[in-house]
Design a protein around this motif. Structure first.
Motif, short mmCIF file in Angstrom:
data_model
loop_
_atom_site.label_atom_id
_atom_site.label_comp_id
_atom_site.label_asym_id
_atom_site.label_seq_id
_atom_site.Cartn_x
_atom_site.Cartn_y
_atom_site.Cartn_z
N ARG A 1 0.84 -1.20 0.00
CA ARG A 1 0.00 0.00 0.00
C ARG A 1 0.87 1.25 0.00
O ARG A 1 0.57 2.22 -0.68
N PHE B 1 0.98 4.76 -2.49
CA PHE B 1 1.00 6.14 -1.98
C PHE B 1 2.17 6.90 -2.59
O PHE B 1 2.03 8.04 -3.03
N LYS C 1 2.10 10.30 -4.84
CA LYS C 1 2.71 11.52 -4.29
C LYS C 1 3.75 12.08 -5.26
O LYS C 1 3.84 13.30 -5.47
N SER D 1 -4.14 10.96 -2.13
CA SER D 1 -3.75 9.60 -1.78
C SER D 1 -4.49 8.66 -2.74
O SER D 1 -5.32 9.12 -3.54
N HIS E 1 -6.94 6.90 -2.08
CA HIS E 1 -8.36 7.03 -1.78
C HIS E 1 -8.99 8.21 -2.51
O HIS E 1 -10.19 8.23 -2.75
N THR E 2 -8.17 9.20 -2.89
CA THR E 2 -8.69 10.36 -3.62
C THR E 2 -9.28 9.94 -4.96
O THR E 2 -10.27 10.51 -5.42
#
Length: 298
Positions: free
Chosen positions: A221, A225, A229, A242, A244-245
């Motif tokens: 995970r 990320f 980023k 992230s 989840h966005t």
């Protein structure tokens, strides 16, 4: 039994009886372990069977000085779950947190990306490197299917039903659902599978995993990320994003284009429609448009 023994038993209960994921179990356990640390630090010797509401209030007061209201609320919720388990196993007759209220917090609206920002992030991927095709397929899958990062990294080749236009997802609590997958997302997964993944030295136990690192193992995970980023930094995107966005953006864009909440709920794997309803609050213009289109007094 000491605290560690009760915690271990609690973890088994969460896994076997409630079917929770490893990450969720770790989060629940951390709340209880934090309480144990507080007791040790203050030289309070008491078992989970005998601990009182007053001692727990002292702990929560201590925590409130270190964390925000949202984190405090989560800790209280985690402890309530632990003591509910103690009642379930007949270790206690009451829940000492029953009368302790969590701080009131507003519902935090998730950040989203525009379609243009998603296109910019994907366009910034260096396709000349072997990982480029993989990273493009990853972002297309996150956005195209609205997956959680844990669902993405554990996605299996045997879960891809491209002829039927679906992928099978194992979500929270090992609950499975079928999510539609578009032709564009299918195309980029196929390109990655046939041109990059095919040439990797795949490690034993990872033969069926879709997205792999250079060593032929399942991606973490944290790696997802990092990929996101770095791309955000590359295009000077001034948003804290992230994996989840992309899931939030998936749901928001569907809603803005006319999808109904129930369908979005099924695709996201939300147990309650209330969780999905948060996306209604993201774009007031969308609500105005619905009013102007459908209300008889428009």
């Amino acid at each position: 039994m000491n605290w560690k023994t009760y915690i271990k038993s609690y973890q088994s209960y969460l896994k076997i009886e409630r079917g929770l994921s490893k990450n969720t179990i770790e989060n629940y356990s951390f709340d209880v372990e934090r309480l144990c640390f507080f007791l040790e630090e203050n030289q309070i010797v008491i078992s989970p069977i005998k601990i009182s509401e007053e001692t727990l209030q002292q702990f929560i007061y201590s925590v409130s000085k270190e964390v925000n209201a949202r984190s405090q609320s989560r800790i209280i919720s985690g402890l309530k779950s632990f003591f509910s388990y103690m009642i379930f196993e007949d270790y206690r007759a009451d829940n000492p947190l029953e009368l302790i209220e969590a701080p009131r917090i507003g519902r935090k609206l998730p950040d989203t990306l525009s379609v243009q920002e998603i296109d910019q992030l994907i366009a910034a991927i260096d396709l000349s490197s072997p990982e480029g095709e993989r990273n493009r397929a990853i972002l297309e899958t996150l956005y195209g299917c609205g997956l959680r990062v844990s669902e993405l990294v554990s996605l299996k080749i045997s879960d891809l039903y491209f002829k039927e236009g679906f992928i099978k997802i194992t979500g929270k609590g090992n609950k499975q659902r079928f999510v539609p997958i578009g032709k564009v997302t299918q195309k980029y997964i196929e390109i990655y599978k046939d041109s990059i993944r095919l040439n990797l030295h795949i490690q034993k136990g990872h033969e069926d995993t879709v997205f792999l690192n250079r060593r032929g193992r399942q991606l973490t995970r944290a790696m997802i990320f990092t990929i996101i980023k770095e791309l955000a930094f590359k295009i000077n995107l001034n948003k804290a994003i992230s994996p989840h966005t992309f899931r939030h953006s998936f749901a928001t864009h569907l809603l803005e284009n006319g999808a109904d909440l129930r369908s979005i709920q099924l695709m996201l794997g939300h147990e309650s429609i209330t969780t999905t309803e948060i996306y209604v609050h993201l774009d007031r213009r969308h609500l105005t448009q619905i009013m102007n289109t459908f209300h008889p007094r428009k």
